[in-house]
Every structure is written in structure tokens, then in C-alpha cells.
Design an enzyme around this catalytic site. Structure first.
Site, PDB file in Angstrom:
ATOM      1  N   HIS A  88      52.557 110.845  58.459  1.00  0.00           N
ATOM      2  CA  HIS A  88      51.967 111.581  59.583  1.00  0.00           C
ATOM      3  C   HIS A  88      52.434 113.026  59.608  1.00  0.00           C
ATOM      4  CE1 HIS A  88      50.312 107.879  61.478  1.00  0.00           C
ATOM      5  NE2 HIS A  88      51.206 107.353  60.661  1.00  0.00           N
ATOM      6  N   GLU A 119      70.590 118.084  40.799  1.00  0.00           N
ATOM      7  CA  GLU A 119      71.716 118.860  40.276  1.00  0.00           C
ATOM      8  C   GLU A 119      71.939 118.584  38.787  1.00  0.00           C
ATOM      9  OE1 GLU A 119      74.976 119.867  43.311  1.00  0.00           O
ATOM     10  OE2 GLU A 119      76.019 118.564  41.904  1.00  0.00           O
ATOM     11  N   LYS A 150      78.383 130.704  46.366  1.00  0.00           N
ATOM     12  CA  LYS A 150      79.802 130.770  46.744  1.00  0.00           C
ATOM     13  C   LYS A 150      80.345 132.171  46.474  1.00  0.00           C
ATOM     14  CE  LYS A 150      80.796 125.954  45.596  1.00  0.00           C
ATOM     15  NZ  LYS A 150      81.481 125.079  44.659  1.00  0.00           N
TER      16      LYS A 150
END
Ligand code: PA5
Length: 445
Positions: free
Chosen positions: A306, A285, A420
Site C-alpha cells: 500500500h 556492504e 567518518k
């Protein structure tokens, strides 16, 4: 007490001889502008001296509040998202017994997290669990308006009041939010909830050493004084030219410039999974903007060898790796003898399991280096509050420097708003009428 240390030699060998030294002036400049408060984003530098300036009074208040919650609750639910939960979650998991949870009548209250997703099933299952619990809530939101957190808090508060009554509930609901604005502040003041303030000049992802991180960590029973002490030790060393913080910031920028666009933070203990999540947010961020930034990923090893091991070893050579290595495990467990030895493991008889883990770590590091993945290694002497406090401040400071060297404002997050806006338009939130019409037209409705 031993300090954390950084090893960079295996990464340097993949860079030209002057790749790091040419960045030193930029690193020094970044340090200087952080110190004198002239860098971009300088209204969010409150984290810089938190370890050395946090008051005894605040620490006592946090510990007293945690004691009240611990006394009155068997379960504490922390509502928060992003920087308002990841730090606490990371430290609590790193310090906890992995199976504390399943032990009946454990000494510590369970600290659970909500408000970091909008899953109906998650919230319904949590509500179901809490029906038989004496639970309290820590509602954490700097803005006080984040949808995920507000929605969870609305549900949790109603349940807490219904189960305990308004007066009892008031004793076990705590708000950590802005000093003046936002719904969380208004509700806390109106209802008389105990509250703490998130300083204006500390952004969410840099807030773990404020009550945002410290209260949940203290509720979980861990030593916040030692955490701060570790962070303070790292703050004292942070200005040293060429010190480990500057080295990390410089090397990752040099690697980025050489085409390594992805950094993988690898750990070898499952309980460090959320430390990787916290780190991903901190750097992702802070640096991912203006068309720039290292993509931050994290892997839990050897587990993910794995699954993601193939990619790391062999795919596009755009990655480098930073390993968090824990020098001394908390417990001692030796490989036992087996008469049949069908698994062929008797050659390890009497060895510590951690020795096997360390050899896996070294072997992996060498294999990755051979595969063109530069490796850095950050060594924590052990998993305790002091080392983790050092780790937190190390990463925060390195992130500030690294972002400034990259040429971005490391302390804003304009990109987070895009989803948003669309979500509110789609939900028909009052005030979003024009956006609502536009998005519906775009979707052909
Ligand atoms: O680092 C950040 O600023 C974000 O991750 C925020 O912490 C997150 O979006 C939550 O915001 P708030 O604390 O305002 O609810």
C-alpha cells in the site's frame, strides 16, 4: 526437523536458458577458493566454519553470562552498530512476541538497542526510560572505536554507575570486542568487566554467530544451541554442487547481468522487518563496491504493497524479488462470523488468517511476475531458532559466493570510512587538523 528450501522457477523463466548454467564454473571456483582460503579477503573467513567449530565452552560461557544479566537486570541495553547489532536485533524480533514489550512484568528482560545512531532525542528518551530500570549494558564494537557506539556507551555507563554504584555496575556491564586493541577492550580490562572476543578473522556483518549475536539473543531468552544447530545443518549442505546456496548465488548474479540491479527482500510478517535490515547490510556492504553490486532493499508486506506496491509492480524494470515465506505460523487464529457482514468477509469465515496472508503472497508473486519482476522464494518451515540459524548461514555463505562471482572482495568495506573522515574533520577531532582546514575551505567558512 524440516529444512528451509528455495524456489527459483519463477525467476528462471525470465532468464535465457543458459544464463545460470554459464555461471556454474564461477560459482564452483568461488566455493573452492572459500574452502581453501585463497579468495580475495581471505583474512576474513573466520565465519565459514563457525557453526561446526564453536566450542561448548564458549556457548556455556555465553549462557552463564546471559543468566547473570537476566538475574540482575530487567532491561539490557545493547550498544552497537551495523554488524555489531543488526543480527541480534533481527533474531530477537523474529522470535519475540510483538507485544512482549507492553506486557507488565514480562518473563524476559527487555533487550533494547543503542549506539546505532547519534540522535540526541533517542538517547535522552532512552536515558529517561532507564531511570526507573535495573539495567545492564552489552557494549559491542569490534574496532572498539566506533563513534556512535562509544558515545552511547559513555552515556549509558555513567548512568548505570550512578544508579547502581560502581561495584554493582561492574556485574552488569559486558564488553564484546577485539582481544587486544581499542577503547572498549582497554575500558573492559581496566574496569574488570566480563568480556568476549570478536575473532580477528570475522567481519562485523558475518559475526551474528559469535558472542556479538549470541549473547544478546541468549539474554532475550532464546535457544542459542538450536540456532547454532540450524546453522550447522546448513553448513553441512553448503558444499553440495548445485545446492540451494549455490542456486541463490548464481541466480541473483544472472539476474544482475540481465539488468536487474535491485533485489527486494520481501517478508509477510512484521516481526521479520529487521531480518531484512540485517540482510541489506550483509549483501549491500559485501557487494556494493568497485562500481558494482546489486542494490539491496527490503519491504514488509502486505503493509508496503500500500506504499511501495505501485513502484514494484510498474516502475523501471530493474528489480527482482526474494520472498521469505514462513510455512507455519506459531499461533492459530480463525476469521470469525459477523451477522451484519458489512465488510463482506463472511466468505472467509473459519479460515486461518494465515491462509489469507498466503493467498496475498501468492497473488502478489504472480502479479509481480506478470509485471516483469522475477521472484525467488525462500521458505522457512516456521519461525524458530533452528530455521533462523539455517537462514543466517544460508545468506552468509551465499553472500560470500555471490560477491566472488561478481568479482569483488566481499569481506571489506572501504566505502564506510568516507563519512567518518568528514565527520571527524567537521568536529575538529585531534589528528584531523589538515582535513578540518580543507573541509572548512570547501564549505566556504
Ligand atoms: O560489517 C561491518 O564491518 C560493520 O558494519 C561494522 O560492524 C560496524 O561498522 C561497527 O563496527 P565496530 O564493531 O568496529 O564498532
Amino acid at each position: 526437523m524440516k529444512d528451509i528450501r528455495l524456489e527459483i522457477d519463477k525467476a528462471l523463466s525470465s532468464l535465457s536458458s543458459d544464463a545460470v548454467s554459464t555461471l556454474e564454473p564461477a560459482v564452483r571456483r568461488a566455493q573452492q577458493t572459500l574452502a581453501d582460503g585463497t579468495c580475495e579477503g581471505n583474512d576474513f573467513l573466520g565465519w565459514l566454519h563457525l557453526p561446526s567449530t564453536i566450542s561448548e565452552e564458549l556457548l556455556t560461557d555465553i549462557k552463564t553470562t546471559a543468566a547473570t544479566l537476566r538475574q540482575n537486570c530487567d532491561t539490557i541495553v545493547v550498544a552497537g552498530i551495523g554488524g555489531s547489532y543488526l543480527g541480534a536485533k533481527a533474531i530477537i524480533e523474529a522470535l519475540s512476541n510483538s507485544f512482549e514489550w507492553l506486557k507488565a512484568g514480562g518473563e524476559r528482560p527487555a533487550v533494547l538497542f543503542a549506539g546505532n545512531n547519534i540522535s540526541e532525542d533517542y538517547l535522552a528518551e532512552l536515558s529517561d526510560l532507564l531511570r526507573t530500570r535495573r539495567f545492564g549494558i552489552i557494549n559491542i564494537s569490534k574496532s572498539g572505536t566506533t563513534t556512535e557506539t562509544a558515545l552511547a556507551f559513555r552515556l549509558l555507563r555513567a548512568q548505570c554507575v550512578a544508579q547502581r554504584g560502581a561495584d554493582e555496575a561492574r556485574k552488569v556491564i559486558v564488553a564484546i570486542t577485539d582481544a587486544r586493541k581499542g577503547a572498549a577492550r582497554t575500558t573492559a580490562d581496566k574496569e574488570g568487566y566480563k568480556s568476549f572476543v570478536i575473532p580477528d578473522n570475522v567481519g562485523g556483518r558475518f559475526s551474528v554467530l559469535t558472542p556479538v549475536g549470541l549473547l544478546p539473543i541468549a539474554c532475550a531468552g532464546f535457544d542459542i544451541d538450536a540456532l547454532i544447530e540450524g546453522a550447522r545443518r546448513m553448513e553441512q549442505q553448503a558444499d553440495a554442487p548445485g545446492g540451494i546456496i549455490e542456486q541463490y548465488a548464481a541466480v541473483r548474479n544472472a539476474l544482475y547481468r540481465s539488468g536487474k540491479k535491485i533485489e527486494i527482500l520481501a517478508n509477510y510478517h512484521p516481526k521479520l522487518h529487521y531480518l531484512g535490515e540485517w540482510w541489506k547490510q550483509l549483501f549491500g556492504e559485501s557487494e556494493g563496491k568497485d562500481g558494482k553490486g546489486i542494490f539491496t532493499a527490503a519491504v514488509d508486506l502486505t503493509t508496503d504493497l500500500h506504499s511501495m506496491g505501485q513502484w514494484i509492480q510498474d516502475a523501471e524494470r530493474t528489480i527482482f524479488e526474494t520472498v521469505i515465506s514462513v510455512e507455519t505460523p506459531r499461533y492459530s487464529l480463525l476469521v470469525p462470523h459477523d451477522d451484519e457482514n458489512l465488510d463482506g468477509l463472511n466468505f472467509l469465515e473459519g479460515q486461518h488468517v494465515d491462509h489469507v496472508n498466503k493467498m496475498a503472497e501468492l497473488g502478489t508473486q504472480l502479479a509481480h511476475a506478470d509485471g516483469g519482476v522475477p521472484c525467488l522464494r525462500l521458505v522457512l518451515p516456521c519461525l524458530d531458532e533452528y530455521s533462523l540459524g539455517q537462514f543466517i548461514y544460508f545468506m552468509e555463505r551465499a553472500c560470500g559466493i555471490s560477491g566472488l562471482v561478481l568479482g569483488v572482495n566481499p569481506f571489506n568495506q572501504p566505502g564506510v570510512e568516507a563519512y567518518k573522515k568528514n565527520m571527524f574533520a567537521l568536529l575538529g577531532k585531534p589528528g584531523y587538523e589538515a582535513e578540518s582546514a580543507a573541509i572548512r575551505q570547501r564549505l566556504g567558512e
